[in-house]
Enzyme design. Structure first.
Site, mmCIF file in Angstrom:
data_model
loop_
_atom_site.group_PDB
_atom_site.id
_atom_site.type_symbol
_atom_site.label_atom_id
_atom_site.label_comp_id
_atom_site.label_asym_id
_atom_site.label_seq_id
_atom_site.Cartn_x
_atom_site.Cartn_y
_atom_site.Cartn_z
ATOM 1 C CB ALA A 268 -29.094 -26.972 -18.774
ATOM 2 C CB THR B 141 -29.043 -35.131 -22.233
ATOM 3 O OG1 THR B 141 -29.558 -36.174 -21.397
ATOM 4 C CG2 THR B 141 -30.246 -34.398 -22.831
ATOM 5 C CD GLU C 167 -33.459 -38.328 -19.193
ATOM 6 O OE1 GLU C 167 -34.657 -38.314 -19.462
ATOM 7 O OE2 GLU C 167 -32.939 -39.160 -18.427
ATOM 8 C CE1 TYR D 54 -31.884 -31.326 -18.938
ATOM 9 C CE2 TYR D 54 -32.107 -33.622 -19.590
ATOM 10 C CZ TYR D 54 -31.316 -32.532 -19.306
ATOM 11 O OH TYR D 54 -29.942 -32.645 -19.381
ATOM 12 C CE LYS E 202 -29.665 -29.917 -21.652
ATOM 13 N NZ LYS E 202 -28.372 -29.226 -21.768
#
Ligand code: NDP
Ligand code: GDP
Length: 325
Positions: A86, A129, A131, A153, A157
């Site tokens: 990534a 993640t 996130e 990001y 994801k």
């Protein structure tokens, strides 16, 4: 190659998690293959630091090139595929939103397509993640918490996460998504706040650096040790059925407290050295993440083994060793 030996293919093998996962799989007797994206410099230092470089077979390829992924699956004959590759740094994702979307989002779909085309029986792991929770909708986040990503990001994801779920539901792939909270180690990249802090604490102690400039000290993260987290990745692919799992310690700590503990390890008071650089604040911040990993703990029998003070000691001591060489 014997048919009884288990074979795994790891994208992102030169990254932090790639190195720890390689070591774990080699210890378990796997043949480990890694996708190596061609760069101008040697990127295998983490594999050498863990002493596993010589045992891994690297295959040239890139997440953006489906043909290279098909080739990597054919050469490796992997029965387990771990997609760890990534553009993994949140900060950079605002500068390179399209590249981040391509590598993290489309790249994951490329790997899923390669699995579907070459060997539908191969098991697939997606490096998702915390996130994705971003502006978290509940004080503790688990598999049922709604997503609200706050960065390109996080958005990229989320695409990869839903693609993993979709390939499971539409093609019947054994595809699992590990929603991992932040995990760190002495092999963490210097751009991430934990390693930036441990590295700076040592450099300041040695007189090589005067100050450490940081952004938001009040952000809180649920930080664990990468070596513990790769065990959960492997455990997910050993389950009879694919699924999604949150992997976290269940302890949230501020960047400020991380600084205090890291500087204390080298006998310094962080408050005398840390300064705020407003340029390091993010356009949209994830203020608070705290994971509820009850499902992973009960179904995978996984639990973290390393506390945050132990992790910080490990990271600071490794930086002290490197800087005094
Ligand atoms: P790293 O940044 O250390 O490693 C990323 C890896 O991806 C590197 O090997 C890099 O190769 C590779 N890569 C980047 N672009 C490409 C590309 N186009 N084609 C092939 N490979 C590429 O990340 P981590 O090891 O920390 O994380 C592993 C995964 O887990 C990532 O997907 C990350 O987003 C995710 N994650 C990480 C968390 C964490 O706290 N560490 C938390 C949750 C998820 P190169 O070295 O050549 O650039
Ligand atoms: P992330 O959780 O994947 O974004 O991991 P990082 O380690 O990059 O950032 C963790 C938190 O530290 C975020 O809330 C950042 O805003 C905060 N932070 C504060 N100062 C810095 C800094 O100088 N660098 C980085 N990377 N993060 C910082």
């Amino acid at each position: 190659m014997s048919n009884s030996v288990r074979r795994a293919l790891i994208t992102g093998i030169t990254g932090q998690d790639g190195a720890y996962l390689s070591r774990l799989l080699l210890e378990k007797g796997y043949e480990v293959f890694g996708l190596l994206a061609r760069r101008g410099t040697d990127t295998t230092w983490r594999l050498r630091e863990l002493g596993v470089a010589a045992e891994i077979r690297l295959i040239d390829g890139d997440l953006l090139d489906l043909s290279s992924l098909i080739r990597a699956l054919e050469i490796s004959r992997a029965s387990e595929v771990y997609n760890l590759g990534a553009q993994s740094f949140v900060g950079t994702s605002w500068q390179q939103p399209l590249l981040t979307a391509q590598v993290n989002g489309q790249g994951a779909i490329n790997v899923l397509e390669a699995v579907r085309l070459v060997n539908r029986d191969a098991r697939f792991y997606q490096a998702s993640t915390s996130e994705m929770f971003g502006l978290a909708q509940s004080p503790e986040q688990n598999e049922g918490t709604p997503f609200h990503p706050r960065s390109p990001y996080g958005v990229s994801k989320l695409m990869a996460h839903w693609a993993t779920v979709n390939y499971r539901e539409s093609h019947g792939l054994h595809a699992s998504s590990g929603i991992l909270f932040n995990h760190e180690s002495p092999l963490r990249g210097l751009e991430f706040v934990t390693r930036k802090i441990t590295h700076a604490a040592c450099a300041i102690k040695n007189g090589r650096q005067a100050k450490l400039y940081l952004g938001n000290l009040d952000a809180k993260r649920d930080w664990g040790f990468a070596g513990d987290y790769v065990e959960a990745m492997w455990a997910m692919l050993q389950q009879p059925k694919p699924d999604d799992y949150v992997v976290a310690t269940g302890v949230a700590t501020s960047v400020r407290e991380f600084c205090r503990l890291a500087f204390e390890r080298v006998g310094l008071d962080y408050a005398q050295y840390v300064e705020i650089d407003p340029g390091l604040f993010r356009p949209a911040e994830v203020e608070f993440l705290l994971g509820d990993s009850t499902k992973a703990r009960s179904r995978l029998s996984w639990k973290p083994k390393t506390s945050l003070p132990e992790l910080i000691a490990m990271m600071v001591d490794a930086d002290v060793r490197r800087q005094t060489k």
